[in-house]
Design a protein around this motif. Structure first.
Motif, PDB file in Angstrom:
ATOM      1  N   ARG A  79       0.847  -1.188   0.000  1.00  0.00           N
ATOM      2  CA  ARG A  79       0.000   0.000   0.000  1.00  0.00           C
ATOM      3  C   ARG A  79       0.882   1.236   0.000  1.00  0.00           C
ATOM      4  O   ARG A  79       2.053   1.159   0.394  1.00  0.00           O
ATOM      5  CB  ARG A  79      -0.909  -0.002   1.233  1.00  0.00           C
ATOM      6  N   PHE A  82       0.916   6.268   4.239  1.00  0.00           N
ATOM      7  CA  PHE A  82      -0.249   7.018   4.707  1.00  0.00           C
ATOM      8  C   PHE A  82      -0.092   8.530   4.472  1.00  0.00           C
ATOM      9  O   PHE A  82       1.011   9.053   4.390  1.00  0.00           O
ATOM     10  CB  PHE A  82      -0.473   6.754   6.201  1.00  0.00           C
ATOM     11  N   THR A 146      -9.250   3.214   3.747  1.00  0.00           N
ATOM     12  CA  THR A 146      -7.823   3.147   4.054  1.00  0.00           C
ATOM     13  C   THR A 146      -7.445   1.969   4.940  1.00  0.00           C
ATOM     14  O   THR A 146      -6.269   1.623   5.035  1.00  0.00           O
ATOM     15  CB  THR A 146      -7.370   4.429   4.763  1.00  0.00           C
ATOM     16  N   GLU A 148      -7.568   2.138   8.099  1.00  0.00           N
ATOM     17  CA  GLU A 148      -7.014   2.722   9.318  1.00  0.00           C
ATOM     18  C   GLU A 148      -8.018   2.672  10.465  1.00  0.00           C
ATOM     19  O   GLU A 148      -9.236   2.739  10.255  1.00  0.00           O
ATOM     20  CB  GLU A 148      -6.618   4.183   9.065  1.00  0.00           C
ATOM     21  N   MET A 178      -2.433   4.092  11.492  1.00  0.00           N
ATOM     22  CA  MET A 178      -2.280   3.931  10.044  1.00  0.00           C
ATOM     23  C   MET A 178      -1.602   2.620   9.679  1.00  0.00           C
ATOM     24  O   MET A 178      -1.896   2.007   8.652  1.00  0.00           O
ATOM     25  CB  MET A 178      -1.466   5.092   9.462  1.00  0.00           C
TER      26      MET A 178
END
Length: 287
Positions: A79, A82, A146, A148, A178
């Motif tokens: 990914r 963040f 996300t 998160e 995150m």
């Protein structure tokens, strides 16, 4: 394998390895050396400022963002790194509080960062004070876009919430996780309409040792950099011996080794989030 783990949660993510300022004046002949997952890395900057990283003769993926250097050990990040929009927001003070070594799993350090219940006992006269010990109900959710963790509507009465505060106040908090080793805290600032931001980014040396890097993105035109750093070091200095004296250096994710309370909603969510990711690094097997 040159690293001490094969956990993709660590190898396939962006891990902090130090402040971007560490590369000032560094070349390939005189690189900045640091440890990550048991391996020694060499970092330097090209003439145009582009960061480079090697493990022996092997080049590694590296980027400079949010004032820090980030390395993906596998070179295949699962990914993007963040977002941290407060870092570039006009009017904020950006203060690097330096790195502090902690002899415990980084998962323990993040969990402690998320814990409000310890404020009156570990951070007395700063972040809490007896008899103000109750953790009010708050909301915790995982952001679908996300992945998160966000804990919102957090509040706690604090005698001195920051270096700029000289009296008690009911302080509002928002927590954000995150990555397994990176978290943010947003809290009431000197501007009623805004929140100060604190980033905690952990550099994993091995399963039981980290360097904790802290950055402040504050609306504070009262305190000096030295005062802001001293306040953060005071708070972290109170946490450090507690963290390093845990019965289990690594975090147990299974079983009933530790019993949560109502105030531990974020911690419970964090541990479940780690289990769902298949986290092995820094964890303790169930007994």
């Amino acid at each position: 394998m040159p690293f001490v783990t094969d956990d993709p949660n660590m190898l396939d993510d962006w891990l902090v390895v130090g402040p971007a300022s560490a590369l000032a004046g560094r070349s390939q002949r005189q690189p900045y050396g640091t440890c990550l997952l048991g391996a020694t890395l060499s970092l330097w900057a090209e003439a145009d400022g582009t960061p480079q990283c090697r493990l022996g003769t092997q080049p590694l993926s590296v980027q400079s963002r949010h004032g820090y250097l980030w390395v993906c050990p596998s070179g295949r990040p699962a990914r993007p790194l963040f977002e941290f929009p407060e870092y570039t927001e006009p009017g904020r003070r950006l203060v690097d509080c330096g790195g502090i070594g902690v002899a415990v799993s980084g998962l323990r350090v993040i969990e402690n960062f998320l814990d409000m219940a310890h404020f009156p006992f570990v951070h007395a006269d700063y972040l809490g004070k007896v008899p103000h010990t109750e953790v009010a109900r708050y909301e915790v959710a995982i952001e679908p876009a996300t992945g998160e963790i966000w804990a919102t509507d957090c509040r706690f009465w604090q005698p001195r919430a920051s270096a700029a505060h000289d009296s008690g106040a009911d302080v509002r908090y928002t927590y954000r996780v995150m990555q397994p080793f990176s978290a943010m805290l947003y809290k009431s600032s000197l501007r009623p309409e805004a929140r100060d931001a604190i980033g905690l980014f952990l550099q994993p040396l091995d399963d039981e040792h980290v360097i904790a890097h802290t950055v402040l993105a504050y609306f504070d035109d009262v305190s000096s950099d030295a005062e802001l750093i001293a306040f953060q070091h005071t708070i972290f200095g109170q946490d450090k011996p507690i963290l390093e004296n845990h019965a289990f250096k690594r975090m147990p994710l299974e079983g009933r080794a530790e019993t949560p309370t109502r105030g531990d909603t974020t911690s419970v969510t964090y541990r479940r989030w780690l289990r769902e990711r298949g986290m092995r690094f820094g964890t303790r097997a169930a007994t």
